[in-house]
Enzyme design. Structure first.
Site, PDB file in Angstrom:
ATOM      1  N   CYS A 333       0.828  -1.211   0.000  1.00 53.63           N
ATOM      2  CA  CYS A 333       0.000   0.000   0.000  1.00 53.63           C
ATOM      3  C   CYS A 333       0.863   1.262   0.000  1.00 53.63           C
ATOM      4  CB  CYS A 333      -0.951   0.000   1.188  1.00 53.63           C
ATOM      5  SG  CYS A 333      -0.148  -0.313   2.774  1.00 53.63           S
ATOM      6  N   HIS A 794      -1.068   0.527   7.604  1.00 59.09           N
ATOM      7  CA  HIS A 794      -1.680   0.636   6.280  1.00 59.09           C
ATOM      8  C   HIS A 794      -1.614   2.083   5.797  1.00 59.09           C
ATOM      9  CE1 HIS A 794      -4.155  -0.525   2.944  1.00 59.09           C
ATOM     10  NE2 HIS A 794      -5.141   0.274   3.280  1.00 59.09           N
TER      11      HIS A 794
END
Length: 834
Positions: A333, A794
């Site tokens: 990510c 994340h």
């Protein structure tokens, strides 16, 4: 049939059988994100084993003359039943029970089931060769073609091998403390159930120390769940290293953690260690999830919308050009967020997407290893809109029409990730990485691959002016350096809700002393203006060696912008270290503005009446017509610097350029030149045979020149690199890549400036091309991070498109309702053109 047979005979020498080590690209096109699942399938060259979508296979055939391709198409099977009861005769899909990939019990590599069809196709007419056709051909043709087809089908694709290697996250080592662990005879006996933390009465996530039998709660997670860190604090106070998680003890084992080794471990004497505190391992039953089960649960839901920003709002999915999602390849990510933002910037669009046909036409024989090709492929994939369409639900009939889900088909940047991470100790792995570090890594790759023509990384490049004032003599020194990111400090003492934070800290200390669970801590509110003020605040240098007074004294250093870039990147320095050197993330909210005016921070250069610090005179240099002898350097000073960990050549230069005046002056030179691109390069004297411009070309090894020229550099550039490194090829190659800016502007830097220019202090460093303009900016993107460290958690990014904020969360692309601009990590501004 005879015609097909004759064609195969004529091209038989170009049909190869894959061997171990051959790179087989049968999952992804070299020039696009077409795959066997795409319309038209994928064509695999039976000579180079490169894959091409239907749009690009003709280009490859025309360029290479290759005629035989393996055409692979895959159709997703209809799943009318749920995973637990398929009703198709196949066994139900098993849930992972092991934190592993590619082995029994681990995560299933194949997320969807496909029916695959394989054909041999001959170009240019795309003639299909069936198995019946092959059966009627000669033995030689049939055997070679059949072996090649079978080999290609059996071979692991490159993307598959890179993305999913067999990995086992449960392999644990025997603790070094297990065999000789000392246990206290304190009479403690642990009941088989009903445990509570001895400090805060928490009844879950409990760990028993195997030395003294203390039952305490585990660590607090980043979202506030978990424990209250009492087991960890106990280890820090006592040094007792091993703890077992209560509720995971069974006759087969238990979770044992070593605080000293900072890892889950094995304890071969666990039954004995548990028995010491009255626990019969053979009669225990599991009542809590193990750490492995907890990690598996996190990994299974890592892509869910609920765990990211704006989770309380139903967001509207978006589709179309510039709104393409990117698949998460396993902790990728950080890469997805950075590349989404970069291809919003016109420089990158122009360099790679507008010129895509030229780039593809000039691509080498293996385009999968070509930087420009893979960046252009990624950019086109993100901007074209071809892959920005709803992803089909795996449980739906592919022919049925249903409401689009939030997920997109998107693109999977496997080939790109493999190339940019090649040889890098971190970016070549599947571990989470720092988005800021990846941005700088990618910019460095762009710099290295843009030796000529447009360089899009110039959009970020700016000059920083550092002004040092000797407090004793009041004389000044100006230096400039190139940078790409502004790192903004976070002054926690400037929080506007300081009373609330202090009150919360008092409650936390009271709760800790009384054993009560602490309440959630408030988030510190930091004004952006305070962060900016901390950035430009003068820094005091207490051990500055002043060339004016020839001694150590105090100086002040101020930093300003010598130029303003077209696009400004600001990093909020949220990640720091505690007193125990454990990395932590500052939980802060910063009122980052939509518009920014930094004009007042422009450097002014030397002012009237200012007197510059005298340059330290180096040892006398010999003229070219006199034999040059090596300078006499103070070996003790060189040795002291080397012992501090600095490179030998840098230490020699430090002593040389400070005229053998001692360790303090040399150390000051080192600290002032650490960012120089040639910091570790050998000391080159202006009269020596290795100095640029004094060695005749004919004395250079011709084979070295040819080697460097073959890498795409000019002969003049190769000559300069060899002269600077005493004709050592390996060092010359390293030197040339660290001096790309100098080489690109040789004519300007060597003949275009006068040494007597009055504005010398305002001139950029040689070779560094920077753009300059107004210091007014507007925010157009930001990257946010969730988690306790840059190495976990994340990343998502928000980008402003047509006055609408859009959130990019891997494959999900939606209209943002409440962009969390106060919680970002990296902010991207563009210049406001007046």
């Amino acid at each position: 049939m005879t015609e097909v047979s004759e064609i195969l005979k004529s091209v038989l020498s170009t049909i190869r059988v894959p061997r171990p080590g051959d790179r087989v690209h049968k999952d992804e096109c070299a020039f696009s994100f077409a795959s066997p699942e795409s319309d038209g399938g994928l064509y695999v060259c039976m000579n180079s084993f490169l894959g091409f979508g239907s749009k690009y296979v003709e280009r490859h055939h025309a360029k290479t003359g290759q005629r035989a391709y393996l055409h692979i198409t895959r159709t997703r099977k209809t799943q009318k039943e749920d995973d637990s009861n398929s009703g198709s005769g196949d066994p139900p899909k098993k849930k992972p029970t092991r934190l592993a990939i590619g082995i029994e019990g681990g995560f299933d590599v194949e997320q969807e089931q496909y029916e695959e069809e394989v054909k041999l196709v001959l170009f240019p007419d795309r003639q299909e060769v069936t198995s019946d056709d092959l059966a009627s051909m000669s033995d030689v043709v049939r055997e070679r073609v059949s072996l090649s087809m079978a080999g290609l089908q059996a071979a692991d694709s490159v993307s598959h091998t890179l993305q999913v290697q067999q990995w086992d996250g449960e392999v644990r080592q025997e603790s070094k403390h297990a065999a000789e662990l000392k246990q206290l005879d304190n009479g403690v006996k642990i009941p088989p159930c009903g445990w509570r933390c001895e400090v805060c009465d928490l009844q879950e996530n409990l760990w028993m120390n195997l030395t003294d039998g203390k039952v305490l709660c585990g660590r607090r997670y980043f979202d506030g769940s978990g424990g209250n860190n009492h087991a960890l604090l106990h280890y820090q106070q006592t040094g007792y290293p091993l703890a077992v998680k209560l509720g995971t003890i069974t006759p087969d084992g238990a979770d044992v953690y070593s605080y000293d080794e900072d890892d889950m471990v094995l304890d071969s004497k666990l039954p004995e260690h548990l028995s010491h505190f009255g626990i019969d391992m053979m009669t225990m039953e599991k009542t809590e999830r193990t750490m492995t089960e907890l990690e598996i649960a996190v990994n299974q839901r890592v892509g869910e919308w609920e765990v990211i920003q704006e989770s309380g709002t139903t967001l509207r999915p978006l589709w179309g050009p510039g709104l393409t999602g990117m698949k998460n390849l396993g902790n990728s990510c950080y890469l997805n967020s950075v590349m989404q933002v970069l291809f919003t910037i016109p420089d990158f669009q122009t360099k790679y997407v507008s010129n895509i046909d030229k780039i593809f036409n000039e691509a080498p024989s293996d385009p999968t290893q070509d930087f420009k090709t893979q960046v252009a492929k990624l950019g086109y994939g993100l901007l074209s809109g071809e892959y920005s369409k709803p992803a089909p639900d795996p449980g739906d009939d592919p022919n049925s029409s249903t409401e689009p889900r939030g997920d997109q088909v998107g693109i999977a940047p496997r080939m790109f990730k493999a190339l940019v991470g090649q040889g890098h100790p971190e970016f070549s792995t599947n571990r989470q990485q720092d988005a800021q570090e990846f941005l700088l890594h990618f910019i460095n790759m762009v710099e290295r691959n843009c030796r000529s023509g447009m360089n899009p990384s110039e959009a970020f490049r700016f000059l920083v002016e550092e002004k040092i004032v000797c407090q004793q003599s009041q004389k000044t020194k100006y230096t400039q350096r190139v940078d790409y990111i502004v790192q903004l400090p976070v002054p926690m003492d400037q929080a506007t809700n300081m009373e609330e934070l202090q009150e919360a800290e008092r409650h936390r200390e009271e709760a800790e002393s009384s054993g009560a669970p602490p309440s959630a801590a408030p988030r510190a509110q930091i004004p952006f203006a305070s962060c900016l003020a901390a950035l430009i605040e003068p820094e005091t240098l207490t051990d500055f060696w002043s060339s004016a007074v020839q001694a150590k004294t105090t100086a002040t250093k101020t930093t300003r912008f010598a130029s303003f870039p077209d696009h400004l990147v600001i990093q909020i320095k949220k990640f720091t270290f505690g007193l125990d050197w454990i990395p932590k993330k500052l939980d802060v909210s910063i009122d980052v503005p939509d518009t920014l005016d930094l004009s007042a921070l422009r450097a002014m250069g030397q002012q009237p009446g200012e007197e510059l610090l005298p340059e330290v005179a180096p040892l006398p240099l010999m003229t070219p017509d006199v034999e040059v002898k090596a300078p006499v350097l103070d070996d003790s000073t060189v040795s002291q610097l080397c012992e501090m960990g600095f490179p030998l050549e840098a230490c020699r230069k430090a002593v040389y350029y400070t005229g053998n005046t001692g360790i303090d002056a040399a150390m000051n030179w080192v600290m002032g030149h650490m960012e120089d691109s040639d910091f570790s390069a050998p000391l080159v004297l202006a009269g020596s045979s290795s100095a640029p411009g004094t060695t005749p070309t004919e004395s250079l090894p011709e084979e070295h020149l040819v080697t460097i020229v073959s890498m795409g550099f000019s002969r003049d550039q190769a000559t300069r690199a060899l002269r600077a490194t005493n004709n050592v090829l390996e060092r010359a190659v390293d030197w040339i890549f660290s001096h790309l800016d100098d080489l690109e502007s040789m004519d300007v830097s060597e003949g275009g400036r006068s040494g007597g220019e009055s504005e010398a202090s305002r001139e950029p460093p040689p070779g560094a091309r920077v753009r300059d303009g107004t210091g007014k900016y507007e925010l157009f993107a930001f990257i946010s991070h969730m988690g306790t460290s840059t190495m976990c958690g994340h990343y998502v990014c928000h980008i402003k498109k047509d006055q609408q904020w859009v959130i990019f969360n891997d494959q999900k692309v939606c209209a943002s309702e409440k962009p969390p601009k106060d919680l970002g990590y990296l902010y991207f501004y563009r210049r406001v053109v007046e």
